[in-house]
Design a protein around this motif. Structure first.
Motif: not given
Length: 448
Positions: A26-43
């Motif tokens: 699982v990867s997490v991307t932190c922006g200046h006013a938002w955050l994004s969490v990406a979850v692969p379908a295989g997990v």
């Protein structure tokens, strides 16, 4: 017994290893006013139903494709907590997966993974211009300082303030609302509402709404009251047509107005200053404000609730009293009460909504026609008077000449008219001589 314990420890170890593996994927991307969490379908082992994969307090999947699922939300939302560390700022949340039971087998187990974003507490700022998305610092300073609101009356030229104003019916009252503070900053002032009363007590006696609905000058529907164009920051001027409360004991009025100050940039959505044009039967603003709700049957109540929700953009407000405004006695007596057969004249009704009338009857000044007046110069009056005197002298001279002619018309012998006193002629010998018709009376002395 030991065999069952070993089996349970194996299951726990397997779940911990699976969670660690998912955390690695699982990867997490932190922006200046938002955050994004990406979850692969295989997990997740297959298709994810709505509500199974959530972030924090229930924020769901925003993007789903064949590769996986993405949850992108504001940094301060979804129950994210903020923690100030020594050199960093940490935003923390939790990613939850709760698959619904469907079928005899499960391809993925439930899990919860912590999601953290770290930001440095110090940094550098470039020289490039940045458009702020927050309230400017000057507005924050204005919230912490004391603003002074005032209502004043000025003379007809707006050059000097009047301390004891007095007016006659038919005149216009020049009123200026102002706000000031220290340190000064760009502010814009609005008059939300104004109520006129005949006395100093606000609750007692009749009331007349002059301004209502966040800046609609209602008195302009019945008179010449209007807002004037702005001439500077922190000022707002309007003219009020004089009126009287016919059933009140005194000839004076008091004004109670609610004023508010907003930042210069937020003026378009925070207030208005609208006047009524009686000829066009429409509302308008000399400053370009939106006056559409002034003619609406529902008024501007809904606009105010939506605009001032939470007090955004409002720097300060206050209720200010102005008065007394004295009404001087007029040259012609005015009635103390209006007759029942002659109601007050009202403005033409707008096509959008019926015009609002005052709650109490008022008396206003009117221009009465006293007949045609012809101006006469003073020089003309003087010439007419002189001609009259000369004519009188000429008539008197003609009369005297006529009398002398009648007395001396008989060969130089003067005959007295009956009823007139006799004239005595002087002879050269020194003795009096009687004229014909006027004999000397016995004993009349001779005149030498």
């Amino acid at each position: 017994m030991m065999k069952a314990l070993r089996r349970r420890w194996f299951v726990l170890f397997f779940l911990a290893a699976a969670a660690w593996a998912r955390d690695d994927l699982v990867s997490v991307t932190c922006g200046h006013a938002w955050l994004s969490v990406a979850v692969p379908a295989g997990v997740l082992g297959g298709r994810v139903a709505a509500g199974e994969l959530t972030l924090g307090s229930g924020c769901g999947v925003t993007v789903a494709d064949g590769d996986g699922y993405r949850l992108e939300h504001p940094l301060g939302g979804c129950g994210t907590t903020l923690e100030l560390l020594r050199d960093t700022i940490r935003y923390s949340n939790v990613l939850h997966y709760r698959p619904a039971a469907g079928g005899p087998v499960a391809r993925a187990g439930p899990f919860s993974l912590p999601v953290d974003c770290y930001y440095p507490r110090t940094g550098s700022v470039s020289s490039m211009a940045v458009q702020p998305t927050w309230v400017p610092f000057s507005s924050t300073v204005a919230h912490r300082r004391r603003l002074r609101f005032a209502l004043d009356v000025y003379d007809s030229s707006w050059s000097s303030r009047l301390l004891q104003p007095g007016y006659s019916l038919g005149e216009l009252i020049n009123v200026q609302a102002s706000v000031s503070g220290d340190p000064p900053s760009p502010l814009r002032l609005f008059v939300d509402r104004c109520v006129a009363t005949p006395g100093a007590a606000a609750a007692a006696g009749p009331r007349h709404q002059v301004i209502a609905d966040d800046g609609c000058l209602l008195d302009g529907q019945l008179g010449r009251s209007r807002f004037l164009p702005r001439h500077g920051e922190g000022f707002l001027r309007f003219q009020l047509d004089t009126f009287l409360f016919p059933n009140a004991s005194g000839s004076q009025i008091y004004l109670r107005c609610h004023l508010k100050a907003v930042p210069e940039g937020a003026a378009g959505a925070a207030g208005k200053a609208c006047s009524y044009d009686r000829l066009a039967a429409a509302w308008w603003s000399p400053n370009g404000d939106d006056c559409s709700c002034c003619g609406s049957p529902a008024g501007c109540g809904g606009h105010r609730r939506r605009r001032l929700a939470g007090g955004e953009g409002l720097l300060g407000e206050a209720s200010v009293r102005l008065g007394p405004l004295g009404l001087l006695p007029a040259s012609s007596p005015l009635p103390t009460a209006l007759p029942a057969s002659s109601p007050l004249p009202t403005a033409p009704k707008p096509s959008a909504a019926p015009s609002r009338r005052p709650s109490v009857p008022l008396v206003r000044g009117e221009k009465r026609d006293s007949g045609p007046a012809v101006p006469v110069p003073a020089a003309t009056l003087a010439m007419v008077a002189m001609c009259s005197v000369l004519a009188a002298v000429a008539v008197a001279g003609c009369y005297c000449s006529l009398r002398r002619h009648r007395r001396g018309g008989g060969g130089g012998t003067e005959v007295a008219t009956p009823g007139e006193p006799c004239a005595v002629a002087m002879a050269p010998t020194g003795r009096a001589r009687a004229t014909p018709g006027c004999p000397l009376a016995p004993g009349d002395p001779a005149v030498v």
